[in-house]
Structure formats: C-alpha cells, structure tokens
Design an enzyme around this catalytic site. Structure first.
Site, mmCIF file in Angstrom:
data_model
loop_
_atom_site.group_PDB
_atom_site.id
_atom_site.type_symbol
_atom_site.label_atom_id
_atom_site.label_comp_id
_atom_site.label_asym_id
_atom_site.label_seq_id
_atom_site.Cartn_x
_atom_site.Cartn_y
_atom_site.Cartn_z
ATOM 1 N N HIS A 67 0.842 -1.201 0.000
ATOM 2 C CA HIS A 67 0.000 0.000 0.000
ATOM 3 C C HIS A 67 0.883 1.260 0.000
ATOM 4 O O HIS A 67 0.723 2.138 -0.850
ATOM 5 C CB HIS A 67 -0.902 -0.038 1.243
ATOM 6 C CG HIS A 67 -1.698 1.208 1.486
ATOM 7 N ND1 HIS A 67 -3.070 1.228 1.414
ATOM 8 C CD2 HIS A 67 -1.335 2.470 1.805
ATOM 9 C CE1 HIS A 67 -3.503 2.447 1.678
ATOM 10 N NE2 HIS A 67 -2.464 3.222 1.931
ATOM 11 N N GLU A 68 1.835 1.312 0.943
ATOM 12 C CA GLU A 68 2.683 2.501 1.052
ATOM 13 C C GLU A 68 3.590 2.661 -0.169
ATOM 14 O O GLU A 68 3.778 3.774 -0.663
ATOM 15 C CB GLU A 68 3.533 2.445 2.324
ATOM 16 C CG GLU A 68 2.740 2.500 3.614
ATOM 17 C CD GLU A 68 1.837 3.724 3.716
ATOM 18 O OE1 GLU A 68 2.200 4.800 3.194
ATOM 19 O OE2 GLU A 68 0.758 3.600 4.309
ATOM 20 N N HIS A 71 1.873 4.380 -3.019
ATOM 21 C CA HIS A 71 1.931 5.845 -2.911
ATOM 22 C C HIS A 71 3.298 6.346 -3.398
ATOM 23 O O HIS A 71 3.391 7.267 -4.202
ATOM 24 C CB HIS A 71 1.802 6.291 -1.445
ATOM 25 C CG HIS A 71 0.437 6.165 -0.855
ATOM 26 N ND1 HIS A 71 -0.674 6.756 -1.406
ATOM 27 C CD2 HIS A 71 0.012 5.554 0.282
ATOM 28 C CE1 HIS A 71 -1.722 6.495 -0.635
ATOM 29 N NE2 HIS A 71 -1.341 5.764 0.391
HETATM 30 ZN ZN LIG Z 1 -2.271 5.274 2.185
#
Ligand SMILES: [Zn+2]
Length: 376
Positions: A67-68, A71
C-alpha cells in the site's frame, strides 16, 4: 516517524520499520492464532495455529508495505521526491519531501494506496476460495483486512488517504491549495473525534480490544489533523519564500579535483564546516563537510580527491533560485555532508542554503521582517 530497522531500498526508496510495528505483528498473530483460526478450523494443534497466524500477520504487514510503496512509486513516477516509507503501530507512512504541484498529482498519489489494498484484498479473497483449512481462512482474513484497510483509508479526513483525495478535489474546485488543506485537516479532526468516541463506546460496550485500537487511531488522527491545521499558515509563508532570496551567494567552494589533504590545508583558513564541491569546469558536484573528510584515513588523504568522498545528489538537494523553501526544507537534515542545498542556475553554482540561512529566515519572519540578499 523514524525507522528503527531498515528493511532495504526497493526501487531506491528507503523502507524501514519502527519498533512499534512488532506490537502490531504480535497482536495480529495472537488474534489469528488464539481466536480466529481455532474458531474457524477447530481441532488442530496450537503449533499449526501459531505458525499460520504468524505467517498471516507477516503477510498482512507486507501488504501494508505494498500500500505505502504504491503511494511512493506513483509519487516518484509523477516527479516527486520520496524520502522514505516506514511501517509503525497504526500502519504505514510515506514521506515525500515536496508537495504535489497539481491537484491531479495529489489525487493520483493519494488514491494509489487504497487502490493497491483493494487489489490485494480481491487477490487474497480469490486465492482463498479453493483452499480449505487454516490456510484458506488466513487468506480470506487477509482479503477482508485489506478491503477494510482500503475502505478505512478512504475516509475523508487528512491525514488519511481519503482526506488527501478530498483535499485534491477541493483544490481543483477552488484553485486554493491552502484552503483545501485546511478543509481536509478540519474534516480529519472531526473524523478523529468520531472514531475515538466510537472506539471508546465499543470498548465500554463489549470490552473488546478492537475498541481500544479504534479509539487510539481516532486520537492519533485528530492530533495529526490538528498539527496540520497549525502548520498551515507557516507553510504558506515558507511556500512564498524562494531560495534565491535567502541563499548565501557564491560561497567558498571546495575544488573537487583537490586531494583531501590539499583542501584541508585550505579549509583551515576558511570559516565554514560544510562546502559545496565544484568540478574543474565550475559545475557543482556535491557537498563535503569537515566531518566527512575526517572519515578518510590520514594515510589516504594525499591520494584521495575531494569529489571521491563528497555527498552527491540526491543526498544533498540541488535546486534553482526559484525553488520554494518548502521544497528543500525537509531535506536539509543537519547530518554531515547533507546539511546544504546547492542553488544552481544555468549549470553554475550561484549559492547555497544552510540550516543557518533557514533559521535566520524563520527568525526574521517571526520579527516581521523579510530576508534580503545582503547588499554588496
Ligand atoms: Zn495510504
């Protein structure tokens, strides 16, 4: 959030974990092995539960990292500088050293994380379908937690991803970035309060540890949102300051082709601790500090050139006179060889920005005055 353990540099992004992530891991492993798995697939040995539960917890943290990293990778693809990705107690955080220049970029970076969690959730659920037993249950749990993670992160309050999405939408609509940030932060404050209240009610109602967890997340969200509101005006002020206005113009430079020994003799007469390094053609090469030179063993100083030991970009930031101060603020770290930004115009070094230049600018701002380039 500073990482306690470095986890590597996938795609050049510094990834690490704060020690508090061990608590998260232990809690999830405990939840899986002591309650979820024994309820869903009874009659196995505790060893099976613990082994499956621990693997499940580790895979969940890995999906958090995905997830990170989504980004981070999207941010980098859009030309933003990514400082680091850190996992901690309440999830992960991706640190960018500059703000998105357009609402579109802000939106894409914000939505990338929940999109990755959504995909991971669907993938785990799909994989769990044909598998019986503890493995299937754990995969299904991973699927649902990733879906919940995506949904939770889309709640519309900063600093959650949904808050950043809201901010990008308001920014696009109003054209006013600071107003959009304030709106997202206020929404985050309200959301934090609601989550903390819900969590406490849950805790009191059922005595469930999940209530305490939710209350903690709400409390943290509210505090972060309040901090964002507080730094808003300062950021606006700093965002208007260009490096050209506050830099120290063409300072003493270190010739990159000099040997360390020759430069040390020269530096003994200068009054600085950190120097921009220039090449033979005058182009900026990097930054060197006395502390960095001190790491070269004495017997090697006559044979080592300054440019071989200096910190090079991107370790030391390179900017133009038009770059806003906020773009380099987080990157002038105070570590030896890293505490100078090089200001470059047309390929030539025109100045440097040091922590002292920044402190002076902030102190002058507090006094109501504006930093000016010194008269010569
Ligand atoms: Zn996030």
């Amino acid at each position: 959030m500073h990482a306690t353990f470095p986890l590597g540099r996938p795609a050049g992004i510094r990834v690490g974990a704060h020690w508090s992530v061990l608590l998260t891991m232990a809690l999830l492993a405990w939840l899986l092995s002591r309650s979820l798995l024994p309820d869903a697939v009874p009659g196995r040995s505790p060893l099976v539960y613990w082994a499956t539960g621990t693997v499940g917890a580790v895979v969940f943290l890995a999906s958090l990292l995905v997830h990170e990293l989504s980004h981070a990778l999207v941010a980098r693809h859009r030309g933003l500088t990514v400082e680091s990705v850190t996992l901690w107690l309440f999830g992960g955080s991706t640190e960018l050293t500059e703000e998105a220049p357009t609402p579109r970029t802000a939106f894409t970076v914000a939505i990338a994380g929940p999109a990755a969690s959504l995909l991971a959730g669907a993938g785990f659920l799909g994989a769990s379908l044909p598998l019986p037993g503890a493995t299937g249950v754990t995969l299904a749990w991973l699927g649902w937690t990733n879906l919940v993670l995506a949904a939770f992160n889309l709640l519309p309050g900063a600093p959650l991803d949904g808050g950043r999405v809201l901010q990008a939408l308001v920014w696009r609509r109003t054209g006013d970035k600071r107003r959009a940030q304030a709106a997202a932060a206020r929404s985050g404050q309200a959301l934090g309060l609601v989550l903390a209240a819900l969590g406490l009610a849950w805790l009191l109602w059922s005595g469930s540890f999940a209530g305490l967890w939710l209350a903690g997340i709400g409390w943290f969200l509210g505090l972060s949102a309040r901090a964002e509101l507080a730094v808003g005006p300062a950021r606006e002020l700093l965002g208007r300051i260009r490096l050209g206005e506050i830099m120290t113009p063409v300072p003493v430079t270190a010739p990159g082709w000099f040997t360390v020994q020759a430069f040390v003799d020269q530096a003994a007469a200068a009054r600085f601790r950190t120097y921009p390094v220039v090449g033979f053609d005058g182009r900026p090469v990097g930054v060197v500090s006395l502390a960095l030179l001190a790491r070269v063993p004495e017997q090697e100083r006559a044979a080592t050139r300054v440019e071989d030991v200096c910190a090079r970009p991107p370790v030391c930031p390179v900017a133009t006179p038009e770059t806003p101060l906020t773009a380099v603020l987080g990157r002038i770290g105070g570590r030896p060889g890293q505490d100078l930004a090089l200001v470059v115009a047309d390929g030539a070094l025109v100045g440097v920005v040091s922590p002292a230049d920044i402190a002076r600018t902030l102190e002058l701002a507090v006094l109501g005055a504006k930093a000016r380039r010194p008269a010569r």
